[in-house]
Design a protein around this motif. Structure first.
Motif, short mmCIF file in Angstrom:
data_model
loop_
_atom_site.label_atom_id
_atom_site.label_comp_id
_atom_site.label_asym_id
_atom_site.label_seq_id
_atom_site.Cartn_x
_atom_site.Cartn_y
_atom_site.Cartn_z
N UNK A 190 0.99 -1.14 0.00
CA UNK A 190 -0.09 -0.09 0.07
C UNK A 190 0.91 1.20 -0.14
N UNK A 191 2.00 1.12 0.53
CA UNK A 191 2.83 2.33 0.83
C UNK A 191 3.23 2.81 -0.73
N UNK A 192 3.72 1.41 -1.30
CA UNK A 192 4.43 1.92 -2.50
C UNK A 192 3.37 2.05 -3.70
N UNK A 193 2.03 2.05 -3.46
CA UNK A 193 1.07 2.40 -4.16
C UNK A 193 0.90 1.49 -5.21
N UNK A 194 1.09 0.06 -4.83
CA UNK A 194 0.76 -0.98 -5.80
C UNK A 194 -0.61 -1.42 -6.15
N UNK A 195 -1.01 -1.31 -7.30
CA UNK A 195 -2.35 -1.78 -7.60
C UNK A 195 -2.52 -3.01 -8.30
#
Length: 338
Positions: A190-195
């Motif tokens: 989530x921190x890295x913004x992985x979708x």
């Protein structure tokens, strides 16, 4: 869309994935502060640089007090026989631990104690673990995904042992370790913004491993259960390279692929290390990048003729169709044969 491609050529465990995500840019201090939101008692988080067959990688682990004194009951933890962990609930004591031997470069060791915990007799089932996670101060999305992964893990253990999910009990030390691995990985993604998460063919290892029930085949039964639907292979290395937690994370969060996903363009590579020194680099490699939007694809068009209906009903019908998932809905007047 921001995506990640995970190469599990040396297997996967929760701590190997978390080590790689820290290497990819998740601040260790951020992870430490977020994990303090979980009332887990005393533990130490280890984060250091190691070298595996010439590859510089990040090694993350959870060190627990009195950990060597305990076994997990029905839902025994397999994590600590794998490259990523440090105590042996299978009873496999044949590999060397590297908590200090590889700490030649940069090492963080953080001790956390939120409240006193009596490890010697406490066991936790899925309901207890769900209570810990849901009553924490973590973000709701982190809670939800963490519970999905833990539920998959408990369901696999229950099926293997012929028990209900509520009958699967994790010993205190195994539960703490697994909660940190799972919640930490979800938080880091989530921190890295992985979708979108893709995982390669997963190397499980082969042979047998000792546990409280006797010799178990590799992959362990719960791991094998969780890997259904994911591409995986045993290979020739007689070690438990993929753990139930690693398999559960991939089952819930990832899409299996036999090659680099079409439309994926990587911009950064990171490595998470396991504990053992193997004949191959004992690392999990992750590539972070962008995934192009899929072009084309097939759509289903549903149409019908409606005769003699009150025109005031059409807006309501359109609204319900769109709510049901239709991408578009339109009306056109027609002249019918009568």
């Amino acid at each position: 869309m921001k995506a990640i491609y995970i190469e599990a050529f040396a297997g996967i465990s929760g701590n190997m994935l978390l080590g790689a995500l820290i290497d990819a840019g998740v601040p260790f201090d951020h992870l430490v502060s977020e994990m303090k939101k979980l009332p887990l008692g005393e533990y130490e988080l280890i984060n250091k640089r190691v070298n595996k067959c010439g590859i510089d990688a990040n090694y993350f682990n959870v060190l627990l007090p009195d950990e060597h004194q305990h076994d997990v009951t029905i839902g025994h933890r397999h994590e600590h026989t794998h490259a990523g962990h440090h105590h042996h609930e299978h009873g496999d004591t044949g590999h060397n631990h590297e908590h200090h031997s590889d700490c030649a470069q940069h090492c963080h060791q953080v001790k956390v104690s939120e409240e006193p915990v009596h490890h010697h007799h406490e066991h936790r089932n899925l309901h207890d673990i769900a209570h810990i996670i849901t009553h924490s101060d973590l973000h709701d999305k982190i809670k939800m995904q963490s519970l999905q992964v833990f539920t998959a893990l408990a369901e696999a253990e229950a099926k293997v042992h012929g028990k209900t999910v509520d009958e699967v009990h994790f010993h205190e030390v195994g539960a703490i370790d697994t909660i940190i691995d799972i919640a930490g990985c979800v938080l880091a993604l989530e921190y890295l913004g992985i979708e979108k998460i893709f995982v390669s063919n997963i190397h499980t290892g082969s042979g047998f491993v000792n546990c409280a029930h006797g010799l178990m085949p590799v992959p362990a039964p719960a791991t094998a259960e969780l890997l259904q639907g994911l591409q995986h292979s045993q290979g020739k290395i007689e070690k438990e390279l993929t753990t139930p937690t690693g398999a559960a994370l991939m089952k819930v969060l990832a899409v299996s692929t036999n090659d680099i996903p079409q439309g994926f363009s990587g911009s950064k590579i990171a490595y998470g290390a396991g504990t053992w020194d193997l004949e191959i680099p004992n690392v999990l490699r992750i590539s972070i990048g962008e995934l192009e939007a899929e072009a084309g694809g097939e759509l289903l068009v549903a149409e019908c003729n409606i005769d003699d209906m009150n025109g005031e009903l059409y807006p309501y019908v359109q609204e319900r169709l769109l709510q049901a998932g239709a991408l578009d809905c339109w009306l056109t007047p027609i002249i019918m044969k009568k």
